[in-house]
Motif scaffolding. Structure first.
Motif, PDB file in Angstrom:
ATOM      1  N   GLU A 126       0.823  -1.218   0.000  1.00 15.45           N
ATOM      2  CA  GLU A 126       0.000   0.000   0.000  1.00 15.45           C
ATOM      3  C   GLU A 126       0.854   1.264   0.000  1.00 15.45           C
ATOM      4  O   GLU A 126       0.489   2.265   0.633  1.00 15.45           O
ATOM      5  CB  GLU A 126      -0.930   0.005   1.222  1.00 15.45           C
ATOM      6  CG  GLU A 126      -1.934  -1.111   1.246  1.00 15.45           C
ATOM      7  CD  GLU A 126      -2.923  -1.031   0.101  1.00 15.45           C
ATOM      8  OE1 GLU A 126      -3.354   0.098  -0.228  1.00 15.45           O
ATOM      9  OE2 GLU A 126      -3.254  -2.072  -0.491  1.00 15.45           O
ATOM     10  N   ASP A 204      -7.042   4.703  -5.133  1.00 15.58           N
ATOM     11  CA  ASP A 204      -7.002   4.097  -3.789  1.00 15.58           C
ATOM     12  C   ASP A 204      -6.676   5.195  -2.784  1.00 15.58           C
ATOM     13  O   ASP A 204      -5.521   5.580  -2.614  1.00 15.58           O
ATOM     14  CB  ASP A 204      -5.938   3.003  -3.740  1.00 15.58           C
ATOM     15  CG  ASP A 204      -5.965   2.234  -2.416  1.00 15.58           C
ATOM     16  OD1 ASP A 204      -6.697   2.653  -1.487  1.00 15.58           O
ATOM     17  OD2 ASP A 204      -5.247   1.222  -2.315  1.00 15.58           O
ATOM     18  N   GLU A 206      -6.458   5.142   0.327  1.00 13.81           N
ATOM     19  CA  GLU A 206      -5.743   4.694   1.521  1.00 13.81           C
ATOM     20  C   GLU A 206      -4.244   4.493   1.273  1.00 13.81           C
ATOM     21  O   GLU A 206      -3.496   4.224   2.207  1.00 13.81           O
ATOM     22  CB  GLU A 206      -6.345   3.379   2.028  1.00 13.81           C
ATOM     23  CG  GLU A 206      -7.814   3.432   2.347  1.00 13.81           C
ATOM     24  CD  GLU A 206      -8.118   4.429   3.461  1.00 13.81           C
ATOM     25  OE1 GLU A 206      -7.253   4.583   4.363  1.00 13.81           O
ATOM     26  OE2 GLU A 206      -9.188   5.042   3.433  1.00 13.81           O
ATOM     27  N   VAL A 207      -3.799   4.623   0.038  1.00 15.40           N
ATOM     28  CA  VAL A 207      -2.420   4.323  -0.305  1.00 15.40           C
ATOM     29  C   VAL A 207      -1.486   5.432   0.198  1.00 15.40           C
ATOM     30  O   VAL A 207      -1.883   6.597   0.304  1.00 15.40           O
ATOM     31  CB  VAL A 207      -2.264   4.150  -1.839  1.00 15.40           C
ATOM     32  CG1 VAL A 207      -2.384   5.489  -2.547  1.00 15.40           C
ATOM     33  CG2 VAL A 207      -0.957   3.482  -2.191  1.00 15.40           C
TER      34      VAL A 207
END
Length: 215
Positions: A126, A204, A206-207
């Motif tokens: 991530e 994304d 949350e990356v």
């Protein structure tokens, strides 16, 4: 008697020949008159009409290249370029020969990067690393240059006039582009981060993203 008949036939034929020759001469003369008259009419008509010529510039696209330039900043620049020069004789500056030229200008300078050189690589779970290449001057929008103003001394005729195209080239030079980049490097980095972070987080949110800038 036979001699007399032969003579009469001879003169009759001769008379007929003269008639034929006379008719031929009349035809030739008439044809010549028509030719001369036609030539004069052609000249007269030619003087009544004129022709127009058009100049055309034909261009052919030899190659098409895809570019991925990303504009990050647009700077509105206004300024006045100044050029001073003096006349010389045998390498010696001539007094009162000074000439000063002022050129007022304005344009928008576009700064950014070559998007094809940007690297986005995974940097663990991530997490991604974005490598940004060197910043570059992409170009100039809406350049405008006023008519140059000139002040000169009494003997300024000894000094050659300033070349406006050369002054413009100096204003829009690669050196000036680099100066704009240096002066706005912090803003360019922030804008590059915001641009690519927005792209990645749209996929994304949350990356984790870290940035690395070249040179």
């Amino acid at each position: 008697m036979n001699f007399f008949k032969a003579a009469m036939k001879f003169f009759k034929v001769k008379v007929l020949l003269w008639h034929v020759l006379l008719i031929i001469l009349l035809i030739v003369a008439g044809t010549g008159a028509v030719f001369v008259s036609g030539g004069l009419n052609a000249l007269a008509l030619g003087s009544l009409f004129t022709s127009n010529s058009n100049e055309r510039d034909s261009q052919v696209v030899q190659a098409v290249s895809r570019v991925q330039e990303v504009a990050l900043l647009s700077l509105h620049i206004e300024g006045v370029a100044r050029q001073e020069s003096n006349g010389e004789i045998l390498g010696m500056v001539v007094p009162a020969s000074e000439k000063t030229t002022l050129l007022q200008y304005k344009f928008d300078a576009k700064l950014g990067i070559d998007g094809s050189q940007v690297k986005i690589e995974p940097n663990g779970t991530e997490s991604f690393r974005v490598t940004i290449p060197k910043f570059l001057g992409i170009g100039f929008d809406r350049p405008f240059f006023e008519t140059p103003l000139e002040s000169s001394g009494a003997l300024s005729w000894l000094t050659p006039p300033a070349v406006q195209t050369q002054m413009i080239n100096n204003i829009l030079s690669d050196e000036n582009k680099q100066n704009f980049i240096t002066q706005n490097e912090a803003a360019l980095k922030e804008q590059a981060k915001a641009f690519y972070l927005g792209i990645i987080e749209s996929v994304d949110p949350e990356v984790t993203v870290e940035f690395e800038f070249a040179g």
